[in-house]
Motif scaffolding. Structure first.
Motif, PDB file in Angstrom:
ATOM      1  N   GLN A 133      10.431 -12.649  -0.628  1.00  0.00           N
ATOM      2  CA  GLN A 133      11.039 -12.399   0.681  1.00  0.00           C
ATOM      3  C   GLN A 133      11.411 -13.695   1.407  1.00  0.00           C
ATOM      4  N   GLY A 134      10.973 -14.826   0.874  1.00  0.00           N
ATOM      5  CA  GLY A 134      11.241 -16.101   1.532  1.00  0.00           C
ATOM      6  C   GLY A 134      10.309 -16.387   2.692  1.00  0.00           C
ATOM      7  N   ASP A 135       9.170 -15.687   2.742  1.00  0.00           N
ATOM      8  CA  ASP A 135       8.246 -15.834   3.869  1.00  0.00           C
ATOM      9  C   ASP A 135       6.973 -16.599   3.507  1.00  0.00           C
ATOM     10  N   LEU A 136       6.794 -16.962   2.252  1.00  0.00           N
ATOM     11  CA  LEU A 136       5.504 -17.503   1.824  1.00  0.00           C
ATOM     12  C   LEU A 136       5.145 -18.783   2.573  1.00  0.00           C
ATOM     13  N   GLU A 137       6.064 -19.745   2.622  1.00  0.00           N
ATOM     14  CA  GLU A 137       5.748 -21.015   3.270  1.00  0.00           C
ATOM     15  C   GLU A 137       5.588 -20.837   4.782  1.00  0.00           C
ATOM     16  N   ARG A 138       6.326 -19.879   5.348  1.00  0.00           N
ATOM     17  CA  ARG A 138       6.255 -19.672   6.794  1.00  0.00           C
ATOM     18  C   ARG A 138       4.911 -19.107   7.235  1.00  0.00           C
ATOM     19  N   VAL A 139       4.195 -18.445   6.316  1.00  0.00           N
ATOM     20  CA  VAL A 139       2.889 -17.901   6.691  1.00  0.00           C
ATOM     21  C   VAL A 139       1.741 -18.828   6.310  1.00  0.00           C
ATOM     22  N   GLY A 140       2.064 -19.999   5.743  1.00  0.00           N
ATOM     23  CA  GLY A 140       1.008 -20.957   5.397  1.00  0.00           C
ATOM     24  C   GLY A 140       0.837 -21.182   3.922  1.00  0.00           C
ATOM     25  N   GLY A 141       1.653 -20.497   3.086  1.00  0.00           N
ATOM     26  CA  GLY A 141       1.609 -20.708   1.650  1.00  0.00           C
ATOM     27  C   GLY A 141       0.460 -19.993   0.955  1.00  0.00           C
ATOM     28  N   ARG A 142       0.409 -20.207  -0.374  1.00  0.00           N
ATOM     29  CA  ARG A 142      -0.628 -19.574  -1.204  1.00  0.00           C
ATOM     30  C   ARG A 142      -2.028 -19.943  -0.735  1.00  0.00           C
ATOM     31  N   PRO A 143      -2.312 -21.213  -0.360  1.00  0.00           N
ATOM     32  CA  PRO A 143      -3.678 -21.546   0.056  1.00  0.00           C
ATOM     33  C   PRO A 143      -4.159 -20.706   1.253  1.00  0.00           C
ATOM     34  N   TYR A 144      -3.252 -20.427   2.200  1.00  0.00           N
ATOM     35  CA  TYR A 144      -3.695 -19.683   3.380  1.00  0.00           C
ATOM     36  C   TYR A 144      -4.002 -18.227   3.036  1.00  0.00           C
ATOM     37  N   LEU A 145      -3.233 -17.625   2.124  1.00  0.00           N
ATOM     38  CA  LEU A 145      -3.520 -16.245   1.718  1.00  0.00           C
ATOM     39  C   LEU A 145      -4.902 -16.156   1.061  1.00  0.00           C
ATOM     40  N   HIS A 189       0.831  -1.211   0.000  1.00  0.00           N
ATOM     41  CA  HIS A 189       0.000   0.000   0.000  1.00  0.00           C
ATOM     42  C   HIS A 189       0.866   1.262   0.000  1.00  0.00           C
ATOM     43  N   ARG A 190       2.010   1.194   0.668  1.00  0.00           N
ATOM     44  CA  ARG A 190       2.898   2.356   0.723  1.00  0.00           C
ATOM     45  C   ARG A 190       3.372   2.737  -0.671  1.00  0.00           C
ATOM     46  N   GLU A 191       3.534   1.744  -1.534  1.00  0.00           N
ATOM     47  CA  GLU A 191       3.993   1.991  -2.912  1.00  0.00           C
ATOM     48  C   GLU A 191       2.823   2.075  -3.883  1.00  0.00           C
ATOM     49  N   ASP A 192       1.618   2.174  -3.334  1.00  0.00           N
ATOM     50  CA  ASP A 192       0.405   2.305  -4.148  1.00  0.00           C
ATOM     51  C   ASP A 192       0.242   1.136  -5.117  1.00  0.00           C
ATOM     52  N   LYS A 193       0.530  -0.070  -4.609  1.00  0.00           N
ATOM     53  CA  LYS A 193       0.389  -1.279  -5.412  1.00  0.00           C
ATOM     54  C   LYS A 193      -0.803  -2.089  -4.921  1.00  0.00           C
ATOM     55  N   PRO A 194      -1.314  -3.028  -5.725  1.00  0.00           N
ATOM     56  CA  PRO A 194      -2.458  -3.840  -5.305  1.00  0.00           C
ATOM     57  C   PRO A 194      -2.139  -4.658  -4.052  1.00  0.00           C
ATOM     58  N   THR A 195      -3.175  -5.001  -3.301  1.00  0.00           N
ATOM     59  CA  THR A 195      -2.997  -5.784  -2.059  1.00  0.00           C
ATOM     60  C   THR A 195      -3.732  -7.117  -2.119  1.00  0.00           C
ATOM     61  N   ASP A 196      -4.097  -7.585  -3.313  1.00  0.00           N
ATOM     62  CA  ASP A 196      -4.839  -8.843  -3.423  1.00  0.00           C
ATOM     63  C   ASP A 196      -3.916 -10.023  -3.131  1.00  0.00           C
ATOM     64  N   PRO A 197      -4.460 -11.217  -2.849  1.00  0.00           N
ATOM     65  CA  PRO A 197      -3.637 -12.374  -2.456  1.00  0.00           C
ATOM     66  C   PRO A 197      -2.662 -12.831  -3.527  1.00  0.00           C
ATOM     67  N   ILE A 198      -2.970 -12.591  -4.797  1.00  0.00           N
ATOM     68  CA  ILE A 198      -2.038 -13.007  -5.855  1.00  0.00           C
ATOM     69  C   ILE A 198      -0.753 -12.190  -5.775  1.00  0.00           C
ATOM     70  N   VAL A 199      -0.909 -10.865  -5.660  1.00  0.00           N
ATOM     71  CA  VAL A 199       0.266  -9.987  -5.562  1.00  0.00           C
ATOM     72  C   VAL A 199       1.037 -10.260  -4.277  1.00  0.00           C
ATOM     73  N   LEU A 200       0.306 -10.466  -3.158  1.00  0.00           N
ATOM     74  CA  LEU A 200       0.968 -10.749  -1.884  1.00  0.00           C
ATOM     75  C   LEU A 200       1.750 -12.055  -1.941  1.00  0.00           C
ATOM     76  N   THR A 201       1.204 -13.042  -2.656  1.00  0.00           N
ATOM     77  CA  THR A 201       1.909 -14.321  -2.797  1.00  0.00           C
ATOM     78  C   THR A 201       3.275 -14.105  -3.440  1.00  0.00           C
ATOM     79  N   GLU A 202       3.310 -13.301  -4.506  1.00  0.00           N
ATOM     80  CA  GLU A 202       4.576 -13.027  -5.184  1.00  0.00           C
ATOM     81  C   GLU A 202       5.559 -12.309  -4.254  1.00  0.00           C
ATOM     82  N   LEU A 203       5.066 -11.307  -3.516  1.00  0.00           N
ATOM     83  CA  LEU A 203       5.951 -10.533  -2.633  1.00  0.00           C
ATOM     84  C   LEU A 203       6.515 -11.408  -1.513  1.00  0.00           C
ATOM     85  N   LEU A 204       5.666 -12.193  -0.880  1.00  0.00           N
ATOM     86  CA  LEU A 204       6.125 -13.033   0.226  1.00  0.00           C
ATOM     87  C   LEU A 204       7.067 -14.133  -0.259  1.00  0.00           C
TER      88      LEU A 204
END
Length: 507
Positions: free
Chosen positions: A92-104, A74-89
């Motif tokens: 960062q190497g955090d995707l699996e630690r937060v539960g993966g794409r299914p959890y988002l 949001h700070r960079e005025d980018k989308p916040t949907d789960p698809i975009v968040l999946t790519e960002l996480l």
């Protein structure tokens, strides 16, 4: 609270804070999911809930990681949907630690509507505050059970933690933005702008409610003598000081930090056996230094008032309450302490010193605010400043009103009775008396010359005298004969005369 969602990453189910026995810490996972889901649906919700949540509000570390990813998007005025968040996480190497794409995507499916997000954020914030309080309590229990535990040290640590928690609560959540906000009408009509003064009248207010009163002067000119009379009037032991009314107080806390024994001797001049009950119940005296200076602990003044159920505090004197008086940043910190107490309904009177270089100024010479010792921010935050000039020990001194809530009083020539601890106004400088004793009347310049003790008055002195005379006319104690503009034969100044009613009343 049970967690019915099977896809929640189990490694983040443990409570990061210590717990008492088997009790679970306060949290609400459903509220956390609802807020994250709302932010995924509408990025603008991030701005709505961010000031409420503050720092470290999410119970689940996975949720905290997702929240920080939302903030970054949001700070960079980018989308916040789960698809975009999946790519960002994933980057960062955090995707699996937060539960993966299914959890988002599971979080995105938890949709209660963006309008409820603020309410859910409040729940999250409340639970986070409770967890911190619980953790603090557990640490206190653990410290108290240690061999050789020091109760005073533990108590000091607990108080420091509580102050930090209070600051954190004020700096986050809606309280930070709304706690002291009010609508314009309420501000003008309901915040005391039209309240009766604590000392003085509406036309000439010495001490206004919600504003501090500062009494300044060199040592020995009677600051404490005058302050004690106001204190005793606040306690109901007298009605007026310098012929001006004083409003009663519920309880006074006197901070006797500067030579408490001398303060006690000065008070003793005014105390009679019949005063014992009132002084025991309604006057509390703190002897010696405070636990900390007010610039270091801005809440201390308000805390002292609350601890002693006082609605009035007398600081005797300011130099003992602040680390240094000349540092602007510390002066601002002291003013914050002053304002926090005033905001809590505590009235403040402060005794302070003048600069040494000006202590021997001629009597009657009007001082200025820059002659008050210390940073200019000390006086800038005061509501009213009285400045006493004279020689140490001299019973006759002059009282100047340098900063006024309403109309200025004085300058007043006053006399201290050091045996009885009283102060009286010299009637020879009372404009009403002077006018009554002038059969040919007085002009504003005439009165100004008398009030300043002779010589050629300045324009400000003349205008002040003119205001004195105008008030006498308004009250029916004087009449006014308009002057004549100058011309070939010269002009004539406006002249004022004591009214027949006034002459008859005092004759």
């Amino acid at each position: 609270m049970a967690d019915p969602q099977p896809n929640t990453p189990s490694r983040f189910r443990q409570d990061p804070e210590p717990t008492l026995g088997a009790a679970e810490p306060p949290y609400n996972v459903d509220a956390e999911r609802a807020v994250l889901g709302a932010c995924m649906h509408n990025g603008d919700v991030v701005d709505e809930v961010r000031p409420i949540l503050g720092e470290g509000a999410f119970y689940r570390p996975a949720h905290e990681t997702i929240w920080r990813a939302l903030l970054a998007q949001h700070r960079e005025d980018k989308p916040t949907d789960p698809i975009v968040l999946t790519e960002l996480l994933q980057q960062q190497g955090d995707l699996e630690r937060v539960g993966g794409r299914p959890y988002l995507h599971q979080l995105a499916d938890v949709h209660y509507g963006t309008g409820s997000a603020e309410y859910h954020a409040e729940i999250i914030r409340e639970k986070a505050n409770l967890r911190r309080l619980l953790a603090s309590a557990i640490r206190t229990v653990q410290r108290a059970q240690e061999p050789g535990a020091d109760p005073e040290a533990i108590r000091s640590e607990v108080e420091a933690e509580m102050r930090a928690e209070r600051e954190r609560a004020l700096a986050s959540g809606q309280g930070r933005l709304n706690r002291f906000a009010t609508d314009g009408w309420s501000f003008v009509k309901e915040t005391g702008a039209d309240a009766e003064p604590l000392w003085g009248t509406r036309e000439k207010t010495v001490w206004a409610p919600g504003e501090s009163l500062m009494i300044v002067g060199a040592p020995g000119v009677g600051k404490t003598t005058l302050a004690h009379q106001v204190v005793f009037a606040r306690l109901g032991l007298q009605e007026t000081v310098l012929e001006m009314p004083v409003a009663p107080s519920r309880r006074v806390l006197y901070l006797a930090m500067d030579r408490p024994r001398q303060i006690a001797r000065a008070m003793d001049r005014r105390v009679f056996p019949t005063d014992e009950k009132i002084l025991r119940e309604r006057l509390v005296v703190w002897e010696g230094p405070l636990p900390a200076t007010l610039d270091k602990e801005p809440d201390l003044l308000a805390d002292l008032a609350a601890a002693h159920r006082a609605d009035t505090i007398v600081i005797d004197s300011l130099k003992d309450a602040v680390s240094t008086m000349v540092d602007d940043s510390l002066a601002v910190a002291f003013h914050n302490a002053r304002m926090r107490a005033l905001r809590g309904g505590v009235e403040i009177m402060e005794l302070h010193h003048q600069r040494k270089a000006t202590a021997d100024a001629p009597r009657g010479q009007r001082p200025a605010l820059d002659q008050v010792y210390g940073s200019t921010w000390i006086t800038a935050g005061a509501g009213s400043v009285l400045f006493i000039t004279g020689r140490a020990g001299d019973p006759a001194v002059t009282l100047h009103h340098l900063k006024t809530p309403t109309g200025e009083i004085g300058p007043l020539d006053v006399t201290h009775d050091h045996v009885r601890g009283t102060t009286t106004v010299d009637p020879s400088k009372d404009p009403a008396v002077l006018l009554r004793n002038a059969p040919n009347g007085l002009t504003a310049r005439d009165l100004a010359a008398i009030l300043i003790g002779g010589g050629d008055p300045e324009r400000a002195d003349v205008e002040k005298a003119r205001r004195h005379l105008a008030r006498l006319v308004d009250s029916g104690l004087a009449t006014k004969a308009d002057g004549i503009a100058g011309g070939a034969g010269g002009g004539q100044q406006t002249r004022y005369y004591a009214s027949a009613r006034h002459l008859t009343a005092v004759g």
